[in-house]
Design an enzyme around this catalytic site. Sequence first.
Site, PDB file in Angstrom:
ATOM      1  N   HIS A 274       0.821  -1.221   0.000  1.00  0.00           N
ATOM      2  CA  HIS A 274       0.000   0.000   0.000  1.00  0.00           C
ATOM      3  C   HIS A 274       0.850   1.265   0.000  1.00  0.00           C
ATOM      4  CE1 HIS A 274       0.130   0.953   4.393  1.00  0.00           C
ATOM      5  NE2 HIS A 274       0.064  -0.340   4.576  1.00  0.00           N
ATOM      6  N   GLU A 320      -4.964   1.926   2.307  1.00  0.00           N
ATOM      7  CA  GLU A 320      -5.113   0.737   3.149  1.00  0.00           C
ATOM      8  C   GLU A 320      -5.349   1.146   4.605  1.00  0.00           C
ATOM      9  OE1 GLU A 320      -3.981  -2.479   5.875  1.00  0.00           O
ATOM     10  OE2 GLU A 320      -3.015  -0.546   5.698  1.00  0.00           O
ATOM     11  N   GLU A 321      -4.668   2.225   5.030  1.00  0.00           N
ATOM     12  CA  GLU A 321      -4.631   2.526   6.473  1.00  0.00           C
ATOM     13  C   GLU A 321      -5.964   2.967   7.050  1.00  0.00           C
ATOM     14  OE1 GLU A 321      -2.481   1.589   8.313  1.00  0.00           O
ATOM     15  OE2 GLU A 321      -0.498   1.669   7.416  1.00  0.00           O
ATOM     16  N   ASP A 348       2.850  -6.509   3.234  1.00  0.00           N
ATOM     17  CA  ASP A 348       2.489  -5.413   4.146  1.00  0.00           C
ATOM     18  C   ASP A 348       2.757  -5.808   5.590  1.00  0.00           C
ATOM     19  OD1 ASP A 348       1.535  -3.095   5.261  1.00  0.00           O
ATOM     20  OD2 ASP A 348      -0.573  -3.606   5.038  1.00  0.00           O
ATOM     21  N   HIS A 418       3.174   2.496  12.492  1.00  0.00           N
ATOM     22  CA  HIS A 418       2.338   3.711  12.677  1.00  0.00           C
ATOM     23  C   HIS A 418       2.973   4.746  13.601  1.00  0.00           C
ATOM     24  CE1 HIS A 418      -1.516   1.119  11.743  1.00  0.00           C
ATOM     25  NE2 HIS A 418      -0.625   1.107  10.764  1.00  0.00           N
TER      26      HIS A 418
HETATM   27 ZN    ZN Z   1       0.409  -1.415   6.294  1.00  0.00          ZN
END
Ligand code: ZN
Length: 451
Positions: A274, A320-321, A348, A418
């Site tokens: 992604h 995607e997030e 991922d 993240h």
């Molecule tokens: Zn990811």
Amino acid sequence: MRKLLWVLVFPVSGAFAQDSAIIRRMADDILTNGQAYNNLRILCKQAPARLSGSANAAKAVALTEAMLREAGADTVYLQPCMVPHWERGAKEEAYAVTGNGRVSLAVCALGNSVGTPATGLTASVVEVRSFDELDKLGKKGLSGRIVFLNYPMNQTLVNTFSAYSDAVRYRVMGPSAAAKYGAVGFILRTLSTSLNDFPHTGTTRYDSTMPKIPAFAVSTNDAERLHVLVAKGAVKSIFMKASCRMLPDAPSYNVIGEIRGSEHPDEVVTVGGHLDSWDLAEGAQDDGAGIVQSIEVIRALKAQGIRPARTVRAVMFMNEENGGRGGKAYSDNAVADGLQYIFGLESDNGGFTPRGFSIGAKGAQLKAFTDWAPLFEPYGVYEWRVGGGGADVDPLVRAKAVVGELLPDSQRYFDFHHAGNDVFEAVNRRELLLGAVNMTALIYLVSKYGI
Ligand SMILES: [Zn+2]
């Protein structure tokens, strides 16, 4: 050492001997001439913080479009999708007020969170460890207060993704579970297996029947500190301030680079990661790594002059997030366009040393993969787990594709996931390239033989 000699003296025999030699050549090329690491540097430094709808996400679209052309894709194109557009705004602030003054907390807003009033929000705090505890406290214990949900990731689960799966419900559903009983703010212990000072963001989802309350993550170190203060009864109140907000949906794109199949051009083999990332850093492990590995698959096939029998597509999925809109747009298209989608592979899980693949197949389809297993052992892949793909390729099951994902070593992934330290420098060049080697080998085999 004996194992190494065995591999050298008796290369994979029979039907796959030629494939073994071709994979060796591709691996040698990737490990010496591979562009994935350089591409990762460019993506991370020129388009960090590629949150959906942002200017940097648009820059990442243009950068990877150019990288796919450079890699030698026959066709490069953009597939439109509308994406949610959330903005963090000014740096968040939070502190605990104690008898001795303020104890500042390392926090960030969770993705999709609403902001606080412009002057911030002050309320007393209540610490809980579970949804059960929230239910027990009810309105009487929670109304008008800030909930501190202090659930550590389970350290006994050796695969850290299992620990994440167990804990992530508190990030996704915690704010609304607290708002249900009148809580006015929510602070989550960061989902990380390590103790450090980085708060980790990630998506939260409001239940539309509950008031939307501001939702933060606090670093694991500060979660421990806050826990001690709360347990002593030392915290009079907590202050939270954030100016994040959700804007109208914005236009964006998946970026697709393709090598057209020589014998079965209507059969599509997809490989992707992604392109969007969270906004606190450069999105290197999550998921710049998967992006540049997927581009590398195209480059490596072209470099060996391989014209795959089936069409190979590298897809840079958007969003995607915090929405999954790119994965949905791609699968919507796959269901409708009349082509056959036979396989979708996703990377991922970080650019760490590859250990295996997860494959969403059984019976004869699964055997097709496990028959190839010896071809991967020289490159460190020994595990073939029955599972599935990731968030972006799983929807391809609707188009009858088999899906799978690369399984790198998971021990350090949630140190970076993240968070502000997910930068280019966190990725090791050889680990990243070795992942690309195994992905290229698998895409090569599926594009040649089908499943
Ligand atoms: Zn990811």
